[in-house]
Design a protein around this motif. Structure first.
Motif, PDB file in Angstrom:
ATOM      1  N   ASP A   1       0.840  -1.239  -0.005  1.00  0.00           N
ATOM      2  CA  ASP A   1      -0.033  -0.104   0.087  1.00  0.00           C
ATOM      3  C   ASP A   1       0.791   1.357  -0.036  1.00  0.00           C
ATOM      4  N   VAL A   2       0.423   2.112  -0.808  1.00  0.00           N
ATOM      5  CA  VAL A   2       1.128   3.434  -0.909  1.00  0.00           C
ATOM      6  C   VAL A   2      -0.107   4.497  -0.577  1.00  0.00           C
ATOM      7  N   LYS A   3       0.305   5.333   0.281  1.00  0.00           N
ATOM      8  CA  LYS A   3      -0.967   6.554   0.551  1.00  0.00           C
ATOM      9  C   LYS A   3      -2.231   5.890   0.546  1.00  0.00           C
ATOM     10  N   GLY A   4      -2.369   4.821   1.191  1.00  0.00           N
ATOM     11  CA  GLY A   4      -3.877   4.579   1.364  1.00  0.00           C
ATOM     12  C   GLY A   4      -4.271   3.616   0.390  1.00  0.00           C
ATOM     13  N   GLN A   5      -3.533   3.572  -0.803  1.00  0.00           N
ATOM     14  CA  GLN A   5      -3.940   2.778  -1.972  1.00  0.00           C
ATOM     15  C   GLN A   5      -3.342   1.592  -2.103  1.00  0.00           C
ATOM     16  N   LEU A   6      -4.033   0.409  -2.247  1.00  0.00           N
ATOM     17  CA  LEU A   6      -3.485  -0.800  -2.569  1.00  0.00           C
ATOM     18  C   LEU A   6      -2.835  -0.896  -3.955  1.00  0.00           C
ATOM     19  N   VAL A   7      -1.488  -1.186  -4.116  1.00  0.00           N
ATOM     20  CA  VAL A   7      -0.789  -0.919  -5.624  1.00  0.00           C
ATOM     21  C   VAL A   7       0.139  -2.445  -5.781  1.00  0.00           C
ATOM     22  N   VAL A   8       0.538  -2.352  -7.086  1.00  0.00           N
ATOM     23  CA  VAL A   8       1.436  -3.069  -7.362  1.00  0.00           C
ATOM     24  C   VAL A   8       2.520  -2.154  -7.917  1.00  0.00           C
ATOM     25  N   ALA A   9       3.839  -2.431  -7.819  1.00  0.00           N
ATOM     26  CA  ALA A   9       5.058  -1.932  -8.442  1.00  0.00           C
ATOM     27  C   ALA A   9       5.378  -2.603  -9.716  1.00  0.00           C
ATOM     28  N   SER A  10       5.522  -1.841 -10.592  1.00  0.00           N
ATOM     29  CA  SER A  10       5.989  -2.685 -12.067  1.00  0.00           C
ATOM     30  C   SER A  10       7.655  -2.930 -11.674  1.00  0.00           C
ATOM     31  N   PRO A  11       7.930  -4.260 -11.910  1.00  0.00           N
ATOM     32  CA  PRO A  11       9.203  -4.798 -11.547  1.00  0.00           C
ATOM     33  C   PRO A  11      10.165  -3.940 -12.681  1.00  0.00           C
ATOM     34  N   ILE A  12       9.839  -3.587 -13.667  1.00  0.00           N
ATOM     35  CA  ILE A  12      10.651  -2.971 -14.734  1.00  0.00           C
ATOM     36  C   ILE A  12      11.344  -1.484 -14.421  1.00  0.00           C
ATOM     37  N   TYR A  13      10.124  -0.538 -14.331  1.00  0.00           N
ATOM     38  CA  TYR A  13      10.762   0.842 -13.961  1.00  0.00           C
ATOM     39  C   TYR A  13       9.900   1.507 -12.638  1.00  0.00           C
ATOM     40  N   LYS A  14       9.403   0.333 -11.821  1.00  0.00           N
ATOM     41  CA  LYS A  14       8.912   0.756 -10.570  1.00  0.00           C
ATOM     42  C   LYS A  14       7.690   1.516 -10.509  1.00  0.00           C
TER      43      LYS A  14
ATOM     44  N   HIS B   1       3.834   2.635  -9.834  1.00  0.00           N
ATOM     45  CA  HIS B   1       2.753   1.824  -9.027  1.00  0.00           C
ATOM     46  C   HIS B   1       1.527   2.111  -9.648  1.00  0.00           C
ATOM     47  N   PHE B   2       0.863   0.917  -9.531  1.00  0.00           N
ATOM     48  CA  PHE B   2      -0.720   0.942 -10.163  1.00  0.00           C
ATOM     49  C   PHE B   2      -1.487   0.497  -9.103  1.00  0.00           C
ATOM     50  N   ASN B   3      -2.839   1.111  -9.158  1.00  0.00           N
ATOM     51  CA  ASN B   3      -3.754   0.923  -8.162  1.00  0.00           C
ATOM     52  C   ASN B   3      -4.359  -0.612  -8.563  1.00  0.00           C
ATOM     53  N   LEU B   4      -4.466  -1.405  -7.491  1.00  0.00           N
ATOM     54  CA  LEU B   4      -4.994  -2.809  -7.745  1.00  0.00           C
ATOM     55  C   LEU B   4      -6.422  -2.678  -8.084  1.00  0.00           C
ATOM     56  N   ALA B   5      -7.305  -1.742  -7.738  1.00  0.00           N
ATOM     57  CA  ALA B   5      -8.595  -1.750  -7.926  1.00  0.00           C
ATOM     58  C   ALA B   5      -8.982  -0.961  -9.153  1.00  0.00           C
ATOM     59  N   THR B   6      -8.234   0.126  -9.331  1.00  0.00           N
ATOM     60  CA  THR B   6      -8.781   0.902 -10.583  1.00  0.00           C
ATOM     61  C   THR B   6      -7.727   0.802 -11.796  1.00  0.00           C
ATOM     62  N   GLY B   7      -6.521   0.431 -11.502  1.00  0.00           N
ATOM     63  CA  GLY B   7      -5.384   0.150 -12.911  1.00  0.00           C
ATOM     64  C   GLY B   7      -4.798   1.525 -12.831  1.00  0.00           C
ATOM     65  N   VAL B   8      -4.906   2.339 -12.162  1.00  0.00           N
ATOM     66  CA  VAL B   8      -4.600   3.977 -12.491  1.00  0.00           C
ATOM     67  C   VAL B   8      -3.203   3.818 -11.873  1.00  0.00           C
ATOM     68  N   CYS B   9      -2.269   4.431 -12.758  1.00  0.00           N
ATOM     69  CA  CYS B   9      -0.775   4.657 -12.193  1.00  0.00           C
ATOM     70  C   CYS B   9      -0.658   5.787 -11.372  1.00  0.00           C
ATOM     71  N   LEU B  10      -0.007   5.710 -10.197  1.00  0.00           N
ATOM     72  CA  LEU B  10       0.081   6.646  -9.414  1.00  0.00           C
ATOM     73  C   LEU B  10       0.929   7.713  -9.705  1.00  0.00           C
ATOM     74  N   GLU B  11       2.095   7.394 -10.373  1.00  0.00           N
ATOM     75  CA  GLU B  11       3.196   8.616 -10.644  1.00  0.00           C
ATOM     76  C   GLU B  11       2.550   9.261 -11.886  1.00  0.00           C
TER      77      GLU B  11
END
Ligand code: SRM
Ligand code: FAD
Ligand code: SF4
Ligand code: FES
Lengths: 848, 102
Positions: free
Chosen positions: B55-68, B70-80
């Motif tokens: 979790d990053v800033k309260g959102q559940l995320v996955v970090a891309s292993p290539i360039y890192k 973050h994508f919200n697991l529920a919506t797919g939106v990229c945090l950066e």
């Protein structure tokens, strides 16, 4: 007391900002707010509108919600257009006949896209780009089109062109002026931008005046230009500028400008004192402001005036920084050097297509404008110098010429900025306000964002805001936040001690006792590394697996196409012919790209996930072990051939290299560790560039530490001389464990040393003189790691449960079709984008 | 669309599924299932199932292993870069099976 009623016409970005600001003011409860919106939804982020094409939904773009308005007692009407304004009765009337009276009226009606009066413009597939509904229409039209034209090569036009291109259309931009972005850029900048955009496949036609749109032959339409040429297209997007929506003001007697716009004073009042106009519909000092930041400023001023404050609107800076079709473009102040006597510096890099221009005042002392195309990294700095009327450095060209090696860029640091300097123009946050927030305890950029809002608009100011924050923190004597991340308020070193002292074995236990939340991609691998350094349990154990970076999780290094490389350990670089043959066989069988590495071993690239176990099975059968090339761990011990063969060699460097590599293999550390052993002072193994370097002398081994190749090379320091084998290993044991204990995340030994208080002398006193009395403990900890070593790959392939991880898909045996290779010099290599497209097309033909 | 057995999706470890040519990453975080597109828009590689979740800033995320990113697991939106997102899919668990709506 009766509440004052405020009616806001238009719920766009600025109208909403007004409401939000009023709600946040201290006497919000004295007002009743009503907003009437023509669009079917409340305010959304128009600036990010194009994100709709990359998958954002209307929902994602919303700036507010109906629930929020309801909670705050704001009444709203959607799908309602105000058509009448009766200043003498203090009321407005909507198209459906609804009448709303007000005490104060705020017009925030924005603007509409200007469509040049070209005959034929009213046909279907001739569209504009302003609202979500427009975008829906564009998407629908694109589905039935192959070619698209954008009329207008300004800021929005280029954004629209990007959208068309992403929708898969052959895209053209038709511009009336001789260059793109004629408002913001000068000739040179426009040219570089054009050439970059054309390389991206967008065709640019300048100096084209469209006269008529008629039926086409090859496409739906033909656009006929004044010069007699024509262009065929299936759809047309007009983006030829905006016009203020001043209909109400015009029709019902408020002052409007000659060329449109509702006239306002410094308090944003129109010619009728209880009617305000803000945002793109307002005309201040004969100027319209077509950006959101000035609109927000007006919203604040109007709120201030209504609530009895004294803020004034005194114009706004129209500098912009954007990424258009992936090309960085920025324009500041008098970009075109219109000021009489203005001086210019131009930097042009024809190879990388970078164009930068500084415009200076006639005396050469002040920066009055700038253009940046292709590289806008200097924007923040230049904007500050310009807005704050700071003196430019003695040789101003330094501001745009790329920094030469080793020299820091010569901006004027943030310390030179006055307190009043605007750092975030979207939310009008000054340097002083950020410093103040820091003093009030905001010590991370996240905290700065939430307490001041700086950086939460376009995001362009985050770098600068961070600099201001760090500088202020340093001034306050506060260490810049060293927490590893939001989940742990500790440094790596502190976490290491917590793990050791608490005998903690899992991430879950650590975060429960000492952290918060679920963890992230920073703290998870960090803790995984600490647990490995301390206990050296197998990293693919179930409790530990989810902490590992993909490289550690699959025990291979991920490459750009998502494939993996395989680097078996070749201790000391010594390898038997049989093992060489085995590597060759595996490379051939699985079609892997094969290369000798800079670390004296062999790398097999391009393996797909599901093949990793089989490949490793064959390698292990041939006597190989994992080389940990994927981990922050001991990598290689490079060796020279040494006294065994070399006529100068004084000790057996290969033998010692193998002994060292066997001893420390598998040790995980804050960063990777590299070693080398040379057989004499000629140093063929380059030991002085390694974390641990060993050089043979007549009197025994010399030990060097903290060398580094890589990004910032550092020569290793001579640590001890005349060592026998045993003492050498004892010192290395202690040195490595002390580094593991105290270094920061991802800190190589070189950087660790450079930051170590007391430096080399201190390190010697700890390791050689055992000043801290931890020598024996460090050796014991190292022995534990050595004893716990297992080849991770060997353990993995003997566990069928673990092998499941290497399936590409849980539900299919197909291979990953995004991985495409082509051949080059008789081996595979990843296909580039173009080749992939060709490959996919060929496949489609085949299967069709 | 029926994908796999519940036991195939372990806590905090992504798996990848192929549904009509679409690559989908499925995760189990705090007992809840999430499904998003597996192709990392920044690198074009199908790697999101192989990222670290958290979790990053309260959102559940996955970090891309290539360039890192973050994508919200529920919506797919990229945090950066919120203008970038991957698809998200409804996912559920029924009778010990994981199912995704595509
Ligand atoms: C394969 C190899 C290049 C080659 O073809 O020769 C290589 C390949 C990579 N290096 Fe290297 N490095 C290789 C020798 C080196 C060397 C030379 C050496 O070790 O003598 C150096 C400079 C020496 C040093 O490290 O001090 C080197 C300095 C780096 C750095 C910069 C480290 C630094 O402190 O500045 C990185 C980045 C990092 O680790 O953060 C890096 C990172 C990488 C990564 C892991 C990048 C990545 O994350 O994908 C590359 C993996 C490729 C792959 O897919 O497997 N590689 N790399 C070499 C493998 C050696 C081995 O057998 O293990
Ligand atoms: C694609 C695109 C990209 C942009 N990119 C940037 C950027 O990068 N940076 C930047 O600073 N700016 C950018 N802008 C400009 C920015 O969006 C505007 O400056 C901002 O939206 C202006 O806000 P506003 O409230 O004045 O107008 P709007 O947001 O247009 O809101 C006006 C609202 O009033 C409604 N309305 C009008 N008349 C009536 C009526 N009679 N009755 C009821 N409702 C009415 C309209 O329907 C509309 O909803 C961009 C604009 C677009 C279209
Ligand atoms: S370092 Fe000395 S011993 Fe080793 S190969 Fe070079 S010359 Fe020979
Ligand atoms: S300047 Fe746009 S967010 Fe700060």
């Amino acid at each position: 007391m009766k509440k004052q009623k405020i009616v806001v016409v238009g719920n766009g970005m600025v109208g909403h900002k007004f409401i939000d600001t009023l709600l946040a003011s201290s006497n919000a409860d004295q007002y009743q707010i009503v907003t009437i919106a023509e669009e079917p939804r409340l305010a959304y982020d128009r600036v990010q509108l194009s994100a709709y094409f990359s998958g954002s939904t209307a929902e994602d773009l919303m700036l507010t919600s109906e629930t929020y308005y309801q909670e705050k007692g704001v009444s709203y009407k959607l799908n309602e257009k105000v058509v009448e304004l009766k200043p003498e009765e203090n009321c407005v009337v909507t198209a459906s006949g609804h009448k709303e009276t007000y005490d104060q009226l705020v017009l925030a009606t924005g603007s509409y896209p200007f469509v040049p009066p070209v005959p034929g413009r009213e046909q279907p597939h001739c569209l504009v780009y302003r609202t979500i509904e427009d975008l829906e229409a564009i998407t629908a039209s694109a589905k039935q089109s192959k070619v698209g034209v954008v009329v207008g090569g300004g800021l929005l036009g280029l954004e629209a062109a990007n959208a068309l291109k992403n929708l898969g259309l052959e895209t053209h931009v038709v511009e009336f002026a001789p260059r793109l972005m004629a408002v913001q850029l000068d000739e040179g900048g426009g040219q570089v931008l054009r050439s970059k955009i054309e390389k991206l496949g967008v065709k640019v036609h300048t100096e084209k005046n469209t006269q008529e749109i008629v039926a086409g032959e090859k496409c739906r339409y033909r656009m006929i230009f004044a010069d007699g040429n024509y262009l065929e297209t299936d759809m047309i997007l007009f983006s030829a500028g905006i016009r203020p929506r001043d209909e109400l003001a015009r029709k019902f007697g408020l002052g409007v400008g000659e060329r449109g716009g509702i006239v306002i004073n410094n308090y944003c009042q129109t010619t009728v004192p209880n009617i305000y106009a803000i945002g793109e519909c307002a005309l201040w000092s004969n100027r319209i402001f077509g950006l959101v930041a000035p609109g927000y400023q007006m919203a604040r001023v109007a709120v201030s005036h209504i609530t009895g404050g004294t803020e004034q609107f005194l114009g706004a800076d129209m500098s912009t920084k954007l990424k258009l079709l992936g090309v960085e473009v920025a324009s500041i102040g008098d970009a075109q050097a219109r000021t009489p006597g203005a001086l210019s510096y131009v930097y042009q890099d024809g190879i990388n297509e970078i164009y930068k221009r500084l415009v200076l005042s006639p005396d050469g002392k002040k920066l009055i404008g700038a253009v940046l195309v292709g590289d806008s990294s200097a924007y923040g700095n230049l904007l500050q110098i310009c807005l704050n009327h700071m003196e430019v450095p003695e040789s101003p060209e330094q501001l745009i010429v790329p920094a030469s090696d080793g020299q820091a860029a010569t901006g004027l640091g943030v310390d030179a900025l006055p307190e009043t300097a605007t750092i975030c123009s979207c939310h009008d946050v000054s340097k002083g306000a950020i410093c103040c927030a820091v003093r009030d305890g905001a010590t991370t950029i996240g905290a700065i964002k939430s307490s001041t809002k700086a950086g939460t608009g376009c995001g362009g100011c985050v770098a600068l805001a961070t600099q201001v924050m760090n500088s202020e923190l340093t001034k306050l004597g506060v260490d810049i936040c060293t927490d590893v991340c939001e989940h742990f308020s500790y440094t790596r070193q502190e976490l290491y001690h917590l793990v050791r002292v608490g005998n903690i074995r899992t991430f879950e236990e650590l975060i429960e006792k000492h952290g918060r939340g679920l963890g992230c991609d920073i703290c998870k691998p960090l803790v995984a590394s600490i647990l490995a350094s301390c206990w050296n349990e197998l990293i693919m154990k179930n409790e530990l697996a989810h902490l590992q970076d993909t490289n550690d999780y699959f025990m291979a290094n991920m490459q750009k196409s998502g494939t993996y490389s395989i680097v078996p350990r070749v201790a000391g670089g010594e390898i038997t012919p049989d093992k060489l043959i085995a590597l060759g066989m595996v490379g051939k069988k699985y079609r892997l790209y094969t290369k000798i590495t800079g670390g004296q071993r062999i790398d097999l690239f391009g393996a797909q996930l599901e093949d990793l176990p089989a490949i490793w099975q064959e390698l292990i059968d041939a006597g190989f072990e994992t080389g940990h090339a994927y981990g922050k761990a001991v990598r290689t011990v490079k060796s020279c051939v040494g006294s065994t063969w070399c006529r100068y060699g004084v000790l057996d460097s290969v033998g010692m290299a193998i002994a060292i590599e066997e001893r420390y293999k598998g040790l995980r550390a804050p960063h990777k560790l590299k070693f080398a052993v040379s057989g004499c002072t000629r140093e063929c193994a380059e030991a002085q560039s390694k974390d641990v370097g060993v050089i043979a002398t007549e009197n025994g081994w010399s030990l060097y530490v903290c060398g580094n190749g890589g990004m910032k090379p550092r020569h290793a320091d001579l640590f001890a001389t005349g060592l026998d084998d045993q003492t050498l290993l004892k010192y290395i044991d202690r040195f490595l464990m002390f580094y593991v204990r105290t270094a920061d995340r991802l800190q190589r030994t070189s950087v660790w040393m450079d930051n170590l208080e007391g430096g080399l002398k201190y390190l010697k006193s700890v390791i050689i003189d055992d000043k801290l009395g931890v020598g024996a403990e460090l050796e014991k900890e190292m022995q534990m790691v050595i004893d716990a070593y297992q080849c991770e790959w060997k353990s993995t392939i003997s566990d069928p449960e673990k092998l499941k991880r290497f399936r590409t898909f849980v539900n299919s045996n197909k291979r990953d079709n995004t991985v495409v290779f082509v051949e080059e010099r008789e081996q595979i290599r990843p296909a580039n984008e173009e080749e992939i497209v060709r490959f996919v097309e060929a496949n489609e033909l085949e299967t069709a | 669309m029926d994908i796999c057995d519940s036991s195939d999706v372990l806590p905090n470890l992504g798996v990848r599924a192929l549904v009509n040519d679409e690559q989908i990453a499925i995760y189990r975080v705090q007992g809840q299932l999430y499904a998003i597109g597996s192709i990392d828009p920044f690198s074009g590689a199908a790697v999101l199932s192989r990222g670290i979740v958290g979790d990053v800033k309260g959102q559940l995320v996955v970090a891309s292993p290539i360039y890192k990113q973050h994508f919200n697991l529920a919506t797919g939106v990229c945090l950066e870069e919120p203008s970038v997102r991957v698809k998200s899919y409804p996912v559920r668990e029924i009778a010990g099976r994981v199912q995704v709506l595509v």
